[in-house]
Design a protein around this motif. Structure first.
Motif, PDB file in Angstrom:
ATOM      1  N   THR A 182      -4.051   9.385   3.709  1.00  0.00           N
ATOM      2  CA  THR A 182      -4.465   9.544   2.315  1.00  0.00           C
ATOM      3  C   THR A 182      -5.880   9.022   2.121  1.00  0.00           C
ATOM      4  OG1 THR A 182      -2.163   9.038   1.792  1.00  0.00           O
ATOM      5  CG2 THR A 182      -3.700   9.177  -0.050  1.00  0.00           C
ATOM      6  N   MET A 183      -6.129   7.827   2.678  1.00  0.00           N
ATOM      7  CA  MET A 183      -7.455   7.237   2.522  1.00  0.00           C
ATOM      8  C   MET A 183      -8.519   8.087   3.213  1.00  0.00           C
ATOM      9  SD  MET A 183      -6.973   4.953   0.528  1.00  0.00           S
ATOM     10  CE  MET A 183      -8.682   4.548   0.323  1.00  0.00           C
ATOM     11  N   TYR A 184      -8.120   8.679   4.344  1.00  0.00           N
ATOM     12  CA  TYR A 184      -9.097   9.525   5.044  1.00  0.00           C
ATOM     13  C   TYR A 184      -9.473  10.715   4.167  1.00  0.00           C
ATOM     14  CZ  TYR A 184     -11.548  11.710   8.913  1.00  0.00           C
ATOM     15  OH  TYR A 184     -12.523  12.242   9.696  1.00  0.00           O
ATOM     16  N   GLY A 185      -8.464  11.259   3.471  1.00  0.00           N
ATOM     17  CA  GLY A 185      -8.744  12.330   2.520  1.00  0.00           C
ATOM     18  C   GLY A 185      -9.708  11.869   1.438  1.00  0.00           C
ATOM     19  N   PHE A 186      -9.434  10.719   0.866  1.00  0.00           N
ATOM     20  CA  PHE A 186     -10.289  10.200  -0.198  1.00  0.00           C
ATOM     21  C   PHE A 186     -11.699   9.933   0.300  1.00  0.00           C
ATOM     22  CE2 PHE A 186      -6.669   9.589  -2.934  1.00  0.00           C
ATOM     23  CZ  PHE A 186      -7.223   9.647  -4.194  1.00  0.00           C
ATOM     24  N   VAL A 187     -11.762   9.334   1.495  1.00  0.00           N
ATOM     25  CA  VAL A 187     -13.073   8.979   2.035  1.00  0.00           C
ATOM     26  C   VAL A 187     -13.882  10.244   2.324  1.00  0.00           C
ATOM     27  CG1 VAL A 187     -14.201   8.004   4.072  1.00  0.00           C
ATOM     28  CG2 VAL A 187     -12.403   6.724   2.918  1.00  0.00           C
ATOM     29  N   LEU A 202     -13.828   5.045  -6.789  1.00  0.00           N
ATOM     30  CA  LEU A 202     -13.055   6.115  -6.164  1.00  0.00           C
ATOM     31  C   LEU A 202     -12.146   5.571  -5.063  1.00  0.00           C
ATOM     32  CD1 LEU A 202     -15.153   9.362  -5.648  1.00  0.00           C
ATOM     33  CD2 LEU A 202     -12.840   9.126  -6.554  1.00  0.00           C
ATOM     34  N   PHE A 203     -12.734   4.686  -4.248  1.00  0.00           N
ATOM     35  CA  PHE A 203     -11.962   4.121  -3.141  1.00  0.00           C
ATOM     36  C   PHE A 203     -10.780   3.318  -3.681  1.00  0.00           C
ATOM     37  CE2 PHE A 203     -10.997   1.108   0.253  1.00  0.00           C
ATOM     38  CZ  PHE A 203     -11.024   1.923   1.368  1.00  0.00           C
ATOM     39  N   ILE A 204     -11.036   2.584  -4.762  1.00  0.00           N
ATOM     40  CA  ILE A 204      -9.971   1.757  -5.319  1.00  0.00           C
ATOM     41  C   ILE A 204      -8.836   2.628  -5.848  1.00  0.00           C
ATOM     42  CG2 ILE A 204      -9.428   0.165  -7.198  1.00  0.00           C
ATOM     43  CD1 ILE A 204     -12.329  -0.933  -6.776  1.00  0.00           C
ATOM     44  N   ILE A 205      -9.209   3.680  -6.584  1.00  0.00           N
ATOM     45  CA  ILE A 205      -8.175   4.586  -7.087  1.00  0.00           C
ATOM     46  C   ILE A 205      -7.401   5.185  -5.918  1.00  0.00           C
ATOM     47  CG2 ILE A 205      -7.788   6.780  -8.283  1.00  0.00           C
ATOM     48  CD1 ILE A 205     -10.299   6.067  -9.971  1.00  0.00           C
ATOM     49  N   GLY A 206      -8.147   5.638  -4.919  1.00  0.00           N
ATOM     50  CA  GLY A 206      -7.509   6.202  -3.737  1.00  0.00           C
ATOM     51  C   GLY A 206      -6.556   5.215  -3.091  1.00  0.00           C
ATOM     52  N   ALA A 207      -6.979   3.951  -3.003  1.00  0.00           N
ATOM     53  CA  ALA A 207      -6.158   2.943  -2.346  1.00  0.00           C
ATOM     54  C   ALA A 207      -4.857   2.730  -3.114  1.00  0.00           C
ATOM     55  CB  ALA A 207      -6.930   1.634  -2.242  1.00  0.00           C
ATOM     56  N   PHE A 208      -4.957   2.680  -4.448  1.00  0.00           N
ATOM     57  CA  PHE A 208      -3.730   2.480  -5.230  1.00  0.00           C
ATOM     58  C   PHE A 208      -2.773   3.654  -5.038  1.00  0.00           C
ATOM     59  CE2 PHE A 208      -5.798  -1.076  -7.173  1.00  0.00           C
ATOM     60  CZ  PHE A 208      -4.767  -1.872  -7.610  1.00  0.00           C
ATOM     61  N   VAL A 209      -3.331   4.856  -5.075  1.00  0.00           N
ATOM     62  CA  VAL A 209      -2.494   6.042  -4.850  1.00  0.00           C
ATOM     63  C   VAL A 209      -1.869   5.985  -3.461  1.00  0.00           C
ATOM     64  CG1 VAL A 209      -2.544   8.548  -4.543  1.00  0.00           C
ATOM     65  CG2 VAL A 209      -3.796   7.495  -6.437  1.00  0.00           C
ATOM     66  N   ALA A 210      -2.688   5.636  -2.465  1.00  0.00           N
ATOM     67  CA  ALA A 210      -2.206   5.618  -1.085  1.00  0.00           C
ATOM     68  C   ALA A 210      -1.119   4.577  -0.893  1.00  0.00           C
ATOM     69  CB  ALA A 210      -3.373   5.350  -0.138  1.00  0.00           C
ATOM     70  N   VAL A 211      -1.325   3.389  -1.490  1.00  0.00           N
ATOM     71  CA  VAL A 211      -0.329   2.336  -1.351  1.00  0.00           C
ATOM     72  C   VAL A 211       0.994   2.781  -1.957  1.00  0.00           C
ATOM     73  CG1 VAL A 211       0.303   0.059  -2.227  1.00  0.00           C
ATOM     74  CG2 VAL A 211      -1.909   0.399  -1.158  1.00  0.00           C
ATOM     75  N   PHE A 212       0.899   3.443  -3.118  1.00  0.00           N
ATOM     76  CA  PHE A 212       2.104   3.951  -3.771  1.00  0.00           C
ATOM     77  C   PHE A 212       2.805   4.974  -2.879  1.00  0.00           C
ATOM     78  CE2 PHE A 212       4.327   6.859  -6.592  1.00  0.00           C
ATOM     79  CZ  PHE A 212       5.067   5.977  -7.367  1.00  0.00           C
ATOM     80  N   LEU A 213       2.026   5.926  -2.378  1.00  0.00           N
ATOM     81  CA  LEU A 213       2.601   6.964  -1.524  1.00  0.00           C
ATOM     82  C   LEU A 213       3.201   6.369  -0.253  1.00  0.00           C
ATOM     83  CD1 LEU A 213      -0.009   9.881  -1.731  1.00  0.00           C
ATOM     84  CD2 LEU A 213       2.225   9.692  -2.848  1.00  0.00           C
ATOM     85  N   MET A 236      11.090  -0.194  -3.794  1.00  0.00           N
ATOM     86  CA  MET A 236       9.797   0.483  -3.997  1.00  0.00           C
ATOM     87  C   MET A 236       8.869  -0.374  -4.861  1.00  0.00           C
ATOM     88  SD  MET A 236       8.070   3.434  -3.832  1.00  0.00           S
ATOM     89  CE  MET A 236       6.426   3.558  -4.517  1.00  0.00           C
ATOM     90  N   PHE A 237       9.449  -0.857  -5.952  1.00  0.00           N
ATOM     91  CA  PHE A 237       8.691  -1.636  -6.933  1.00  0.00           C
ATOM     92  C   PHE A 237       8.285  -3.000  -6.372  1.00  0.00           C
ATOM     93  CE2 PHE A 237       8.555  -4.489 -10.642  1.00  0.00           C
ATOM     94  CZ  PHE A 237       7.688  -3.793 -11.459  1.00  0.00           C
ATOM     95  N   ALA A 238       9.144  -3.547  -5.501  1.00  0.00           N
ATOM     96  CA  ALA A 238       8.924  -4.917  -5.020  1.00  0.00           C
ATOM     97  C   ALA A 238       7.991  -4.966  -3.821  1.00  0.00           C
ATOM     98  CB  ALA A 238      10.259  -5.562  -4.673  1.00  0.00           C
ATOM     99  N   GLY A 239       7.279  -3.904  -3.548  1.00  0.00           N
ATOM    100  CA  GLY A 239       6.369  -3.924  -2.402  1.00  0.00           C
ATOM    101  C   GLY A 239       5.079  -4.650  -2.695  1.00  0.00           C
ATOM    102  N   LEU A 240       5.184  -5.920  -3.051  1.00  0.00           N
ATOM    103  CA  LEU A 240       3.992  -6.710  -3.356  1.00  0.00           C
ATOM    104  C   LEU A 240       3.179  -6.977  -2.093  1.00  0.00           C
ATOM    105  CD1 LEU A 240       5.790  -7.165  -5.861  1.00  0.00           C
ATOM    106  CD2 LEU A 240       4.941  -9.494  -5.905  1.00  0.00           C
ATOM    107  N   ARG A 241       1.893  -7.147  -2.278  1.00  0.00           N
ATOM    108  CA  ARG A 241       1.031  -7.543  -1.161  1.00  0.00           C
ATOM    109  C   ARG A 241       0.560  -8.972  -1.412  1.00  0.00           C
ATOM    110  NH1 ARG A 241       3.060  -2.541  -1.208  1.00  0.00           N
ATOM    111  NH2 ARG A 241       2.232  -1.273   0.479  1.00  0.00           N
ATOM    112  N   GLY A 242       0.525  -9.760  -0.339  1.00  0.00           N
ATOM    113  CA  GLY A 242       0.212 -11.169  -0.560  1.00  0.00           C
ATOM    114  C   GLY A 242      -0.652 -11.802   0.507  1.00  0.00           C
ATOM    115  N   ALA A 243      -0.177 -12.954   0.995  1.00  0.00           N
ATOM    116  CA  ALA A 243      -0.978 -13.805   1.866  1.00  0.00           C
ATOM    117  C   ALA A 243      -1.403 -13.089   3.152  1.00  0.00           C
ATOM    118  CB  ALA A 243      -0.195 -15.066   2.204  1.00  0.00           C
ATOM    119  N   MET A 244      -0.451 -12.367   3.783  1.00  0.00           N
ATOM    120  CA  MET A 244      -0.775 -11.739   5.062  1.00  0.00           C
ATOM    121  C   MET A 244      -1.843 -10.662   4.896  1.00  0.00           C
ATOM    122  SD  MET A 244      -0.341 -11.508   8.292  1.00  0.00           S
ATOM    123  CE  MET A 244       1.111 -12.363   8.843  1.00  0.00           C
ATOM    124  N   THR A 245      -1.680  -9.835   3.874  1.00  0.00           N
ATOM    125  CA  THR A 245      -2.667  -8.791   3.615  1.00  0.00           C
ATOM    126  C   THR A 245      -4.047  -9.401   3.395  1.00  0.00           C
ATOM    127  OG1 THR A 245      -0.981  -7.393   2.635  1.00  0.00           O
ATOM    128  CG2 THR A 245      -3.245  -6.920   2.031  1.00  0.00           C
TER     129      THR A 245
END
Lengths: 674, 674
Positions: free
Chosen positions: A181-186, A396-407, A437-446
């Motif tokens: 997805t990110m490659y598409g956005f980029v 644009l990258f940020i929007i793409g990233a949010f979409v990609a993370v969701f997907l 799906m909803f609980a896919g938080l990102r935290g310390a490791m990321t």
């Protein structure tokens, strides 16, 4: 100032020397003799000055953490639950970042700094930064070890097939979906001309790997408090613990992808195979090392009488667990991954050998270290939003990233759940899937993975975007957990003991656990119960009973005297981690006593609880949702059990005669996250 | 690899970055942008290689500590007590040092290295060294804090005048006696031509200061096990804790002595006055900071309900105590000294406010940190004897140092004891004085002070000599403690509770404590009991009762609700630290039960004990000495009380009816050193 400064004279030596427990300098004898340089008074004064500055900087953090603790207490005291301590730490970090950037150090051009709030302003700002390797070598290990050490083991093993599927396949799927997805956005950004530097496909994959590590601390803390269904808890917790390990090894394998020749970002089968080999090698190596030191600790604690001296025992436990990390790093594996599997092994075997006091001590010690490290990371995260100097915020990258993370999360959870449900008896309901799906938080490791290298344009953009993803998920998804649970009609107030106790009464518990698993896990269960447990701990059946007769002398030598006593009652002592006195007594109170201190309101609740559980009348969703939304914290605090109707209802909390729990541990394991 | 390496590129950046919790780099925005250097693959590979090497080095230490722990256990298990864990750690360190130096890294010229065992041989030896500042910033603080936090407070305060005298006047006397003696030796060496470099009078004084810090861990561990007279214990422990603080400030004041003009080592009144000012300023500043953060912690824990959440409470306690250190360092004071007084304040006030679980947690946490840090330092000490590259072993200087240390200790103990006995009711007997003389071990603080700066010839010679002094005192004096005690007829098996309980029965305990002190301490007692305790803790009389009527509203606001409940029973809760259930019950068993599990041997012992205590017959020294020398560990293990005759006998352990101890803490404080 000693040895180290001799090596690095002139580059503010004491910067590095101050708060490090173990600054090693490996000196060859040849490199000595320039000690006259030490007399340089100016250097020493400079070092002293920077030492003071460092102390002051660290002090800022300590104060920040202190403030966080006091606010957490206030929140807990006032039973306000929408903001978890980690979210709070981030907010305080943000505030301090803002103050440091715009407030303190540039009073002369204060006004125009505030007017031009662009991120790259104020050239005279003083910044507080850490070496990113600190996260990997100091802060992450205790967090990850604690995660492994506090796995609720039976529920974990009951769902191990699903957990492994989510953690391994899911993370790989998520990584590639996000990467593509990110490659598409980029590519689109390149066409539009929004890209200010190189961004290759490997960068996209790397981004996919680092944001695939979920860390639902916030969600799990709320689950814990609300006593959400134990299987859902086990699935989420297990997945998040293991996918950290997968993500970290995956990302390093992607970095290791280096095709031969000039074009270092083209596709090449050999290099890809090599990367795959790196993944397998590093993962299995780290796994083996972690398990090996865990097993060694178990053997040492079993065959010595170290338990008579809890201090020595705790110290040994701590040192052995630390040595896992060092050993893995020294061998070129991944210390954090090794520490995770070491933690699981220690919990599964060594924990049973420890004296009760050491069990408490080790749990409390790692709980404290985990708490401090976690809050430190999250408050630092808040700080970096303003203090990091090379932010690249690309809309644009940020929007793409949010979409990609969701997907990516969706492509992990839904298809895999569908596949898993084909084989599972206890299906993963669609509401469970939505919550996962909803609980896919990102935290310390990321965060730690993304801050590790911020040298190139691509990495800087990733880092800035990752920060935003962490903020969003921790605040929005974390804060929205309670409404989400009630919206999805997820049962809360389920006592993990209750369910297990009920099944223990009819004697089918062990069979249940086994039958829910696929055959490789059943084989493992039998092997673990018959051979490993008796070999490594004082529990389980004696080896003399399980091993073939020819091994008699060896079996006698290896079996602990206590094992013979246990022979009659072959209970699964995984439950040690889950059962405890307090829970059982509060259960009794719940079931048998009809009025308690809280009076009429409790009685009301009990009625609706009974109705909801299907023992009194039909389910009344609306009323219960309201109940859940309005008064759930009071419910939990009074220990009342509230069971909502679900797709396939579990055993209702009817009156059962409970056997006394087998050797309950002295402290409450559920306190592991306040 | 991030920010820090940008600053220090080319000097093996990751050396410094590996195991440091808090490597701070304060970046000015101006210094950014050279990020292209990061792409340097070679640098990264070098960094990775050195990271592995560092991990392996640290692993050596962890293994060393693990080995030490297992051997300690074996010693304790076999009841072998002549070698304390610190002595053991040194031996293992020595062995590893020998292996590293002569065994591992120079296999090609192995044979001739072994033949020529001169210390400066083998130019290819790989060495494991730490930055000396690690000791001051990482390892010493927990040790010193733990010392302060575990002071047996009542016995400490009862002897506070004597302790302060020994610690302040004694250390200064010792410093100057040693300095002058060494100056004599050094002058002689100059005449003989044995001195290879400069050695000024300030160097002599500096040497005097660093070797004046006593650290009788070994002795006190044995005292603890043998239950040696509590006053002797308090005197030695209090002195050693406080004189660490005095020595560290004294040595930094001596370093600060810098006369104007060319001859930087001449006498100059102004510079000396300035040094004296530095001493006073640094000491009082560190003291004030330590007490201030301790008081703040007490206030926070008193006025919040943080005690409902032990994890938060423990974390806060830990962070506040750590912040003392950082604050002091940031202000230019001495962190270690501040931490000591913070520890004492925390024990005196905050400890009473903590929840029982946090009391346990904090004690256990600092006990563990202390254990690890102490053994780390001592094993490192052993290692440096062979791994340090600039040793200067000068036989004359070493002999001089031993003589000077002996003279310095004698000039501290005997004259001051004589003076103190003029004022004390409970005299310090000559046998006590000999034991105090003998127990002047040198340990972690002396080592840390001497390794801090090894740049000049003088400092190198001091360092090498100090190492030998530490080895000698820890092994010889430490190992000889038990024979020394029996030779000096020091009473062992004295139960600290017993004495205090007995005095508590006749109600004169508080008066006793007060009357034994001089008037400034009596004023302090009253003030502390009437105002500070009620203000900072939940105990003591309510402020409404002790403050003047005009301050009524304020007093009501500051007094804790619990204080009113305590109003009736104004017991001194310093005893909380000393009394506990287990001790009292074993005492009962001792006094009232005539036969126990150990059968006839115990009966025999009881008879001789009774004889010795003067309740049955006359004292029989020889038999008792024999008893003490042969079987004392069994005595202690069975909990039998053995009281030898002494110059002025204390209350014999006759049958007394004990009141139940006031709110005993849950864990045994005497376990603080195994």
């Amino acid at each position: 100032m000693g040895f180290a400064s001799r090596l690095s004279l002139g580059v503010k030596p004491s910067k590095a020397l101050l708060f490090l427990p173990c600054l090693f300098t490996v000196l060859l004898v040849g490199s000595q003799g320039e000690s006259t340089a030490m007399d340089n008074v100016a250097t020493e004064r400079l070092a002293e000055e920077s030492h003071r500055q460092d102390s002051a900087n660290l002090l800022i953090f300590i104060m920040l953490l202190t403030l966080t603790i006091l606010t957490i207490w206030l929140f807990k005291h006032r039973r306000f639950r929408f903001l978890h301590e980690t979210g709070l730490a981030m907010i305080y970090g943000l505030l301090v970042g803002v103050i440091l950037r715009f407030g303190v150090h540039v009073p002369q051009n204060m006004s125009n700094v505030i007017l031009s709030c662009a991120v790259n302003a104020s050239p005279a700002t003083l910044l507080v930064t850490f070496d990113p390797e600190v996260f990997f070598n100091i802060l992450l290990p205790p967090i990850i070890f604690h995660a492994g050490y506090s796995l609720k083991r039976r529920h974990f093993f009951r769902n191990i097939g699903s957990i492994l599927t989510y953690a391994f396949m899911g993370t790989v799927i998520s990584c590639f979906v996000i990467g593509l997805t990110m490659y598409g956005f980029v590519s689109f950004m390149k066409v539009v001309g929004q890209l200010g530097g190189d961004f290759y496909f490997t960068d996209c994959l790397f981004f996919g790997a680092i944001v695939s590590a979920t860390d639902p601390v916030t969600v799990l803390a709320i689950f814990n408090e609300l006593k959400v269904d134990v299987d859902l808890y086990a699935l989420l917790f297990g997945e998040s613990v293991l996918n950290d390990a997968v993500a970290i090894v995956l990302s390093s394998s992607i970095v290791a992808y280096q095709p031969a020749g000039d074009n270092s970002h083209s596709f090449e089968a050999t290099a890809m195979l090599k990367s795959f080999g790196v993944f397998l090698g590093v993962f299995s190596g780290s796994f083996a090392l972690g398990v090996a030191t865990g097993v060694m600790t178990a053997l040492v604690t079993k065959f010595t009488k170290l338990r008579d001296f809890p201090l020595l025992e705790t110290a040994l436990f701590f040192l052995m667990s630390w040595s896992t990390f060092l050993l893995a790093e020294a061998c070129g594996f991944t210390g954090v991954v090794a520490v995770l599997f070491c933690g699981i092994t220690q919990a599964h075997y060594t924990y049973n050998n420890l004296s009760p006091e050491s069990q408490d001590r080790t749990k409390q010690l790692f709980e404290l270290l985990n708490f401090l490290a976690e809050n430190f990371i999250f408050s630092y995260m808040g700080l970096t939003l303003f203090s990091f100097q090379s932010h690249v915020f690309n809309p644009l990258f940020i929007i793409g990233a949010f979409v990609a993370v969701f997907l990516g999360r969706a492509a992990n959870i839904y298809p895999l759940s569908f596949l898993l449900n084909l084989g599972r008896k206890n299906k993963i309901g669609s509401n469970f899937q939505h919550v996962m799906m909803f609980a896919g938080l990102r935290g310390a490791m990321t965060f730690a993975l993304s801050i590790r290298d911020t040298a190139t344009y691509a990495r800087q953009m990733m880092f800035s975007t990752t920060l935003l993803i962490v903020f969003f998920t921790v605040w929005i998804c974390g804060g929205g957990t309670t409404p989400m649970l009630s919206f999805m009609s997820i049962p809360v107030g389920v006592d993990s003991d209750q369910e297990s106790s009920v099944t223990m009464v009819d004697g089918s518990q062990r069979r249940n656990t086994k039958h829910e698993s696929a055959w490789p896990f059943r084989i493992w269960y039998t092997f673990d119960h018959n051979y490993l447990k008796p070999l490594l701990t004082h529990s389980g059946p004696p080896l003399t009973a399980t091993m073939p007769a020819c091994c008699g002398p060896l079996a006698r030598c290896l079996t602990s005297p206590q094992a013979y006593e246990n022979e009659g009652q072959l209970h699964d002592d995984d439950s040690d981690f889950i059962l405890n006195d307090a829970n059982v007594s509060s259960m009794y109170a719940d079931v048998t006593v009809s009025t308690d201190a809280s009076g009429s309101r409790t009685v009301n609740r009990k009625r609706s609880t009974a109705a909801a559980a299907g023992t009194g009348g039909g389910p009344s969703d609306e009323g219960l949702d309201q109940e859940l939304a309005l008064g759930e914290h009071e419910l939990v605090i009074r220990g009342t059990r509230l069971v909502l109707p679900m797709d396939d209802p579990v055993e209702p909390p009817t009156t059962v005669t409970l056997p006394p729990p087998p050797s309950p541990p002295r402290s409450d394991p559920r306190r592991h996250r306040l």
